[in-house]
Design a protein around this motif. Structure first.
Motif, PDB file in Angstrom:
ATOM      1  N   GLN A  42       0.755  -1.270  -0.080  1.00 36.23           N
ATOM      2  CA  GLN A  42      -0.023   0.006  -0.019  1.00 36.23           C
ATOM      3  C   GLN A  42       0.776   1.440  -0.139  1.00 36.23           C
ATOM      4  O   GLN A  42       0.716   2.184  -0.568  1.00 36.23           O
ATOM      5  N   SER A  43       1.824   1.104   0.774  1.00 40.09           N
ATOM      6  CA  SER A  43       2.895   2.301   0.739  1.00 40.09           C
ATOM      7  C   SER A  43       3.435   2.432  -0.547  1.00 40.09           C
ATOM      8  O   SER A  43       3.666   3.691  -0.995  1.00 40.09           O
ATOM      9  N   ASP A  44       3.874   1.421  -1.151  1.00 38.92           N
ATOM     10  CA  ASP A  44       4.406   1.701  -2.466  1.00 38.92           C
ATOM     11  C   ASP A  44       3.546   2.385  -3.484  1.00 38.92           C
ATOM     12  O   ASP A  44       3.923   3.098  -4.436  1.00 38.92           O
ATOM     13  N   SER A  45       2.537   1.686  -3.465  1.00 38.89           N
ATOM     14  CA  SER A  45       1.228   2.150  -4.403  1.00 38.89           C
ATOM     15  C   SER A  45       1.143   3.763  -4.156  1.00 38.89           C
ATOM     16  O   SER A  45       1.017   4.306  -5.153  1.00 38.89           O
ATOM     17  N   ALA A  46       0.899   4.298  -2.797  1.00 37.42           N
ATOM     18  CA  ALA A  46       0.783   5.540  -2.581  1.00 37.42           C
ATOM     19  C   ALA A  46       2.163   6.544  -3.069  1.00 37.42           C
ATOM     20  O   ALA A  46       1.752   7.330  -3.686  1.00 37.42           O
ATOM     21  N   LEU A  47       3.274   5.770  -3.031  1.00 35.06           N
ATOM     22  CA  LEU A  47       4.292   6.680  -3.456  1.00 35.06           C
ATOM     23  C   LEU A  47       4.208   6.406  -4.844  1.00 35.06           C
ATOM     24  O   LEU A  47       4.838   7.972  -5.415  1.00 35.06           O
ATOM     25  N   GLN A  48       3.866   5.659  -5.615  1.00 35.01           N
ATOM     26  CA  GLN A  48       3.763   5.704  -7.154  1.00 35.01           C
ATOM     27  C   GLN A  48       2.498   6.750  -7.686  1.00 35.01           C
ATOM     28  O   GLN A  48       3.050   7.554  -8.504  1.00 35.01           O
ATOM     29  N   ARG A  49       1.658   6.939  -6.861  1.00 30.77           N
ATOM     30  CA  ARG A  49       0.786   7.982  -7.027  1.00 30.77           C
ATOM     31  C   ARG A  49       1.347   9.341  -6.718  1.00 30.77           C
ATOM     32  O   ARG A  49       1.243  10.218  -7.767  1.00 30.77           O
ATOM     33  N   ASP A  50       1.831   9.519  -5.705  1.00 34.28           N
ATOM     34  CA  ASP A  50       2.433  10.867  -5.601  1.00 34.28           C
ATOM     35  C   ASP A  50       3.574  11.179  -6.588  1.00 34.28           C
ATOM     36  O   ASP A  50       3.460  12.214  -6.838  1.00 34.28           O
ATOM     37  N   MET A  51       4.312  10.080  -6.988  1.00 35.16           N
ATOM     38  CA  MET A  51       5.167  10.365  -8.016  1.00 35.16           C
ATOM     39  C   MET A  51       4.625  10.895  -9.303  1.00 35.16           C
ATOM     40  O   MET A  51       5.129  11.817  -9.965  1.00 35.16           O
ATOM     41  N   PHE A  52       3.580  10.378  -9.771  1.00 41.50           N
ATOM     42  CA  PHE A  52       2.870  10.445 -10.879  1.00 41.50           C
ATOM     43  C   PHE A  52       2.342  12.042 -10.797  1.00 41.50           C
ATOM     44  O   PHE A  52       2.290  12.682 -11.634  1.00 41.50           O
ATOM     45  N   ILE A  53       1.738  12.209  -9.571  1.00 48.30           N
ATOM     46  CA  ILE A  53       1.113  13.523  -9.508  1.00 48.30           C
ATOM     47  C   ILE A  53       2.225  14.671  -9.410  1.00 48.30           C
ATOM     48  O   ILE A  53       1.998  15.686 -10.142  1.00 48.30           O
ATOM     49  N   TYR A  54       3.270  14.372  -8.857  1.00 42.15           N
ATOM     50  CA  TYR A  54       4.489  15.595  -8.914  1.00 42.15           C
ATOM     51  C   TYR A  54       5.111  15.488 -10.223  1.00 42.15           C
ATOM     52  O   TYR A  54       5.256  16.778 -10.769  1.00 42.15           O
ATOM     53  N   LYS A  55       5.161  14.516 -11.035  1.00 44.28           N
ATOM     54  CA  LYS A  55       5.493  14.507 -12.400  1.00 44.28           C
ATOM     55  C   LYS A  55       4.618  15.396 -13.299  1.00 44.28           C
ATOM     56  O   LYS A  55       5.142  16.219 -13.893  1.00 44.28           O
ATOM     57  N   SER A  56       3.292  15.229 -12.994  1.00 46.76           N
ATOM     58  CA  SER A  56       2.171  16.080 -13.781  1.00 46.76           C
ATOM     59  C   SER A  56       2.425  17.674 -13.430  1.00 46.76           C
ATOM     60  O   SER A  56       2.275  18.457 -14.126  1.00 46.76           O
ATOM     61  N   LYS A  57       2.720  17.941 -12.110  1.00 48.47           N
ATOM     62  CA  LYS A  57       2.459  19.271 -11.561  1.00 48.47           C
ATOM     63  C   LYS A  57       3.953  19.670 -12.076  1.00 48.47           C
ATOM     64  O   LYS A  57       3.899  21.029 -12.517  1.00 48.47           O
ATOM     65  N   ILE A  58       5.013  19.149 -12.215  1.00 45.61           N
ATOM     66  CA  ILE A  58       6.182  19.572 -12.539  1.00 45.61           C
ATOM     67  C   ILE A  58       6.087  19.957 -14.041  1.00 45.61           C
ATOM     68  O   ILE A  58       6.502  21.253 -14.458  1.00 45.61           O
ATOM     69  N   LEU A  59       5.195  19.024 -15.055  1.00 44.58           N
ATOM     70  CA  LEU A  59       5.366  19.467 -16.198  1.00 44.58           C
ATOM     71  C   LEU A  59       4.412  20.835 -16.578  1.00 44.58           C
ATOM     72  O   LEU A  59       4.682  21.756 -17.454  1.00 44.58           O
ATOM     73  N   ILE A  60       3.393  20.969 -15.617  1.00 49.27           N
ATOM     74  CA  ILE A  60       2.285  22.056 -15.700  1.00 49.27           C
ATOM     75  C   ILE A  60       3.406  23.276 -15.505  1.00 49.27           C
ATOM     76  O   ILE A  60       3.257  24.288 -16.143  1.00 49.27           O
ATOM     77  N   VAL A  61       4.010  23.381 -14.416  1.00 48.83           N
ATOM     78  CA  VAL A  61       4.587  24.425 -14.076  1.00 48.83           C
ATOM     79  C   VAL A  61       5.820  24.873 -15.175  1.00 48.83           C
ATOM     80  O   VAL A  61       6.190  25.919 -15.508  1.00 48.83           O
ATOM     81  N   TYR A  62       6.555  23.744 -15.469  1.00 47.43           N
ATOM     82  CA  TYR A  62       7.491  23.885 -16.506  1.00 47.43           C
ATOM     83  C   TYR A  62       7.041  24.344 -17.716  1.00 47.43           C
ATOM     84  O   TYR A  62       7.734  25.637 -18.325  1.00 47.43           O
ATOM     85  N   ASP A  63       5.947  24.172 -18.205  1.00 45.29           N
ATOM     86  CA  ASP A  63       5.387  24.726 -19.382  1.00 45.29           C
ATOM     87  C   ASP A  63       5.060  26.246 -19.094  1.00 45.29           C
ATOM     88  O   ASP A  63       5.138  27.117 -19.917  1.00 45.29           O
ATOM     89  N   ARG A  64       4.537  26.709 -17.832  1.00 45.28           N
ATOM     90  CA  ARG A  64       4.138  27.968 -17.766  1.00 45.28           C
ATOM     91  C   ARG A  64       5.252  28.758 -17.586  1.00 45.28           C
ATOM     92  O   ARG A  64       5.459  29.866 -18.186  1.00 45.28           O
ATOM     93  N   LEU A  65       6.389  28.228 -17.014  1.00 39.96           N
ATOM     94  CA  LEU A  65       7.799  28.896 -16.899  1.00 39.96           C
ATOM     95  C   LEU A  65       8.363  29.162 -18.245  1.00 39.96           C
ATOM     96  O   LEU A  65       8.853  30.190 -18.722  1.00 39.96           O
TER      97      LEU A  65
END
Length: 253
Positions: free
Chosen positions: A23-46
């Motif tokens: 369960q912890s590994d699944s949550a980590l994978q989910r968080d990593m996916f969310i941050y990867k999406s956030k990074i792409l959004i902020v990078y595109d705005r920048l």
């Protein structure tokens, strides 16, 4: 039967021990996916708003110095770095756009027109006299002493934008303009100014007017200068009344 039961108990115990880790590994994978999406959004705005500060691809580690971090921690650090750059870039842009333009010398040297009769648009035939009036007592603004000017006080805060009647504004022919005024401070623009001659056509006689918006401190912080397109136009000498000068600039609030 006892053997089967023992194996089942062992499997259940093993599953109970592994489940939290899974369960912890699944949550980590989910968080990593969310941050990867956030990074792409902020990078595109920048990249769109401040390309000059974008140095590397968002998933390169050069922005993160600590190589002992996990991949998830690196993503979190990269996201925070990109957000910080975007915030700082936007602050810099706000500072640039809100800083006032240097005040032009024309704004400092302009003559203030303050006379209340400049706001008469009904043809009241006011004859204020004065050093630049013509022999009949009408004011004359077309003289070399009047270069850049503004309307203030009783004269209003800007040039009249509707056609006045004949013998208004302390003169015979009142000058007015309904042209769009400059929106950018400190930039000289030229517009048409019209003389309300007694031929029934308010725009039949037109000349060039130079205009500068001095600031945005008020909506109407303008200075003007009459700049006739005809080089032979009769601008009377300083202090010399002229029968051929019935022209005045009309003001309004």
């Amino acid at each position: 039967m006892n053997l089967v039961l023992s194996i089942a108990i062992l499997l259940a115990s093993y599953w109970q021990q592994c489940l939290p880790a899974l369960q912890s590994d699944s949550a980590l994978q989910r968080d990593m996916f969310i941050y990867k999406s956030k990074i792409l959004i902020v990078y595109d705005r920048l990249l769109a708003e401040c390309p000059e500060v974008v140095e590397v691809h968002p998933f390169e580690r050069r922005d993160v110095d600590d190589y002992t971090l996990t991949h998830h921690e690196v993503q979190l650090a990269q996201y925070q770095t990109l957000v910080g750059k975007l915030i700082e870039c936007r602050k810099n842009k706000i500072r640039v756009t809100t800083e006032p333009a240097p005040r032009r010398v024309e704004c400092e040297m302009a003559t203030n027109l303050t006379e209340a009769w400049r706001r008469d648009t009904n043809g009241s035939d006011i004859r204020p006299g004065g050093p630049h009036s013509n022999p009949w007592g009408y004011a004359c603004d077309l003289h070399v002493d009047l270069q850049w000017f503004r309307f203030t006080g009783a004269a209003g805060n800007r040039m009249l934008d509707t056609c006045p009647a004949l013998k208004s504004c302390g003169g015979i022919d009142g000058y007015w303009t309904d042209e769009p005024m400059p929106r950018k401070a400190g930039v000289l623009e030229t517009v048409w100014v019209y003389g309300s001659h007694g031929d029934g056509d308010c725009k039949n006689h037109k000349e060039v007017l130079e205009v500068i918006r001095c600031s945005w401190r008020t909506d109407y912080d303008f200075v003007y200068r009459f700049s006739p397109s005809n080089a032979n136009y009769n601008i009377t000498p300083s202090g010399n009344p002229s029968e051929s000068c019935p022209d005045v600039f009309c003001g309004m609030l």
